[in-house]
Design a protein around this motif. Structure first.
Motif, PDB file in Angstrom:
ATOM      1  N   ARG A   1       0.837  -1.211   0.000  1.00 43.31           N
ATOM      2  CA  ARG A   1       0.000   0.000   0.000  1.00 43.31           C
ATOM      3  C   ARG A   1       0.868   1.256   0.000  1.00 43.31           C
ATOM      4  N   PHE A   2       2.080   1.122   0.537  1.00 38.34           N
ATOM      5  CA  PHE A   2       2.986   2.271   0.582  1.00 38.34           C
ATOM      6  C   PHE A   2       3.844   2.345  -0.683  1.00 38.34           C
TER       7      PHE A   2
ATOM      8  N   THR B   1       2.803   0.682  10.402  1.00 40.03           N
ATOM      9  CA  THR B   1       2.419   1.912   9.695  1.00 40.03           C
ATOM     10  C   THR B   1       3.443   3.017   9.950  1.00 40.03           C
TER      11      THR B   1
ATOM     12  N   ALA C   1       6.096   4.471   7.080  1.00 39.71           N
ATOM     13  CA  ALA C   1       6.059   5.911   6.760  1.00 39.71           C
ATOM     14  C   ALA C   1       7.433   6.526   7.005  1.00 39.71           C
TER      15      ALA C   1
ATOM     16  N   LEU D   1       3.400  12.252   6.883  1.00 42.71           N
ATOM     17  CA  LEU D   1       1.946  12.066   6.936  1.00 42.71           C
ATOM     18  C   LEU D   1       1.400  12.594   8.258  1.00 42.71           C
TER      19      LEU D   1
ATOM     20  N   THR E   1      -3.863  10.592   8.927  1.00 41.19           N
ATOM     21  CA  THR E   1      -3.594   9.716   7.774  1.00 41.19           C
ATOM     22  C   THR E   1      -2.945   8.409   8.218  1.00 41.19           C
ATOM     23  N   LEU E   2      -2.047   8.490   9.196  1.00 40.92           N
ATOM     24  CA  LEU E   2      -1.406   7.260   9.698  1.00 40.92           C
ATOM     25  C   LEU E   2      -2.467   6.317  10.272  1.00 40.92           C
TER      26      LEU E   2
ATOM     27  N   LEU F   1      -4.406   4.711   7.489  1.00 33.99           N
ATOM     28  CA  LEU F   1      -3.619   3.643   6.844  1.00 33.99           C
ATOM     29  C   LEU F   1      -3.598   2.390   7.714  1.00 33.99           C
TER      30      LEU F   1
ATOM     31  N   PHE G   1      -6.351  -0.251   7.402  1.00 29.81           N
ATOM     32  CA  PHE G   1      -6.342  -1.313   6.388  1.00 29.81           C
ATOM     33  C   PHE G   1      -5.713  -2.599   6.915  1.00 29.81           C
TER      34      PHE G   1
ATOM     35  N   THR H   1      -6.247   1.312  14.209  1.00 29.04           N
ATOM     36  CA  THR H   1      -6.450   2.766  14.090  1.00 29.04           C
ATOM     37  C   THR H   1      -6.203   3.453  15.431  1.00 29.04           C
TER      38      THR H   1
ATOM     39  N   THR I   1     -12.390   8.365   4.046  1.00 26.99           N
ATOM     40  CA  THR I   1     -11.376   9.385   4.367  1.00 26.99           C
ATOM     41  C   THR I   1     -11.673  10.134   5.672  1.00 26.99           C
TER      42      THR I   1
END
Ligand code: PMV
Length: 327
Positions: free
Chosen positions: A83-84, A117, A121, A128, A132-133, A136, A139, A145, A164
Motif C-alpha cells: 500500500r505504501f 504503519t 512511513a 503524513l 492519515t497514519l 492507513l 487497512f 487505528t 477518508t
C-alpha cells in the motif's frame, strides 16, 4: 515516487476497547458500523523495524525468527507494505518484536499494524499527518487505528463512502490512577478471527440490528464519563457494552461463543466482590480472557482476587518512556 527506504524503527502499544468495534459497513475499506473508544496498554505492544532488503527479497522476522514467505503473517505484512510502495520495486526487511507476553492471550494485530504503519512511513520518509497514519493502519486491522498512541483513543466511524473520515484520534485526558488487569483464561488460538466473527454476526444474528446505534451511544457516553472523571459510570458502560457485543454473537446462527465457562467464573467472582464494594468492571474481546478496569486504590483487592492477573498502568512510566506521542 518514494524516497528510501531507510532503516526506521517504531513502537506502538496494544489497546483494549472500552466501547467496542463490532461489524463493518465496508469490508474492503475496513469501515466500521460504529465508532469505538480504547485505552492503550503502555509497554505491551510491538516494535517494528523496516529496512532496505540487502538481499533484494522481501522477508519478515517475528520475535527473532525469519518466517517462511508463504505464512499468513508474512503475506499480510507484504500486502500492507505494498500500500505504501505500490508498484515500485523496493524490497524490504521487516523485523518485528511483540512485547505482549505471548501467554497473555491478547491479539497483537492492533499494535502490530500501528507500529508497521509508523515504521513504513518513516522508512520511506513520508510526512503524513496522524489522521492519515491512523487511516492507513485501518487497512491492517480496525483496532490498529487506535493503537498509534498511549492513553485513550476514539475511532470515529465517519460517514464518507471512501473512508477518508474514518480514523482515530487520541483523547487529551490523562488519568494516572487508571489500571487494567488481564485475567488469563485460555491462551490458545482464537476459535474464529474477529474479521470472520464480525461478518458472521452481522449476517446472521437477529440481535445485531440494535447494536450499531447502542454502540454509538455507549461510545459517546464513555467519552463523557472519561471527561467527567466518573469512574463508576465509565465502568458500568464499559461492562454493559462488552456484554451487549457478546450477546449479539451468542445470538448468531450458529452461535459464536468466545467466552468460556472460566470467563463466566471470573465475572461471577468480580460481581460478588462488587456487591462488597469493589469498584472494578470487566470487558472481553474476541476471546475468553477477561480484562478488568479499576483505579489504583483497588489494586491490592484485585491482586488478592485474581493473583495470576497481569496489571498494566496505561499512564505509567512505560507509556512515558516509549517515545510515542501521548496526550
Ligand atoms: O480490528 P480487529 O480485527 O482487531 O477487531 C477488533 C474487535 C474487538 O477487539 C472485539 C473490539 C475492538 O474494538 O477492539
Amino acid at each position: 515516487r518514494l524516497s528510501g527506504p531507510v532503516s526506521f524503527s517504531a513502537a506502538a502499544p496494544s489497546n483494549i476497547a472500552l466501547s467496542k468495534y463490532w461489524g463493518k459497513r465496508d469490508a474492503g475499506l475496513n469501515l466500521p458500523l460504529n465508532s469505538s473508544l480504547s485505552i492503550s496498554l503502555a509497554e505491551w505492544g510491538t516494535t517494528t523495524r523496516v529496512e532496505p532488503a540487502g538481499d533484494g527479497t522481501d522477508a519478515v522476522w517475528l520475535n527473532g525468527e525469519r518466517l517462511a514467505p508463504e505464512t499468513g503473517f508474512t503475506r499480510k505484512v507484504v500486502a500492507f507494505a505494498d500500500r505504501f510502495r505500490r508498484d515500485q520495486m523496493l524490497p524490504l526487511h521487516v523485523v518485528t518484536e511483540n512485547t505482549i507476553p505471548t501467554a497473555a492471550g491478547l491479539a497483537s494485530s492492533a499494535s502490530g499494524f500501528a507500529a508497521l504503519t509508523r515504521a513504513l512511513a518513516g522508512s520511506f520518509g513520508l510526512d503524513l499527518t496522524e489522521d492519515t497514519l491512523s487511516m492507513l493502519a485501518r487497512f491492517g486491522s480496525g483496532s490498529a487505528t487506535r493503537s498509534l498512541w498511549h492513553g485513550f483513543a476514539r475511532w470515529e466511524r465517519g460517514t464518507r463512502e471512501d473512508g477518508t473520515d474514518s480514523f482515530a484520534r487520541p483523547l487529551p485526558e490523562v488519568w494516572p490512577e487508571f489500571r487494567i488487569a488481564i485475567v488469563r483464561v485460555d491462551t490458545g488460538p482464537k476459535s474464529q478471527s474477529s474479521r470472520d466473527g464480525m461478518g458472521h454476526t452481522v449476517a446472521t444474528s437477529p440481535l445485531f440490528a440494535g447494536w450499531p446505534a447502542q454502540a454509538e451511544a455507549d461510545c459517546a457516553a464513555i467519552e463523557a464519563a472519561i471527561k467527567a472523571r466518573d469512574f463508576i459510570r465509565l465502568g458500568e458502560l464499559t461492562e454493559a457494552n462488552a456484554l451487549g457485543m457478546h450477546a449479539t454473537m451468542i445470538a448468531a446462527r450458529p452461535a459464536l461463543a468466545y467466552l468460556k465457562p472460566e470467563s463466566w467464573q471470573v465475572l461471577d467472582r468480580l460481581w460478588a466482590a462488587r456487591r462488597d464494594g469493589l469498584e472494578a468492571y470487566a470487558t472481553m474481546d474476541a476471546g475468553p480472557n477477561v480484562k478488568l478496569i479499576f483505579l489504583e486504590d483497588s489494586t491490592p483487592r484485585i491482586a488478592e482476587l485474581f493473583p495470576d492477573a497481569a496489571i498494566v498502568e496505561p499512564f505509567g512510566a512505560a507509556a512515558k518512556l516509549s517515545g510515542q506521542p501521548r496526550p
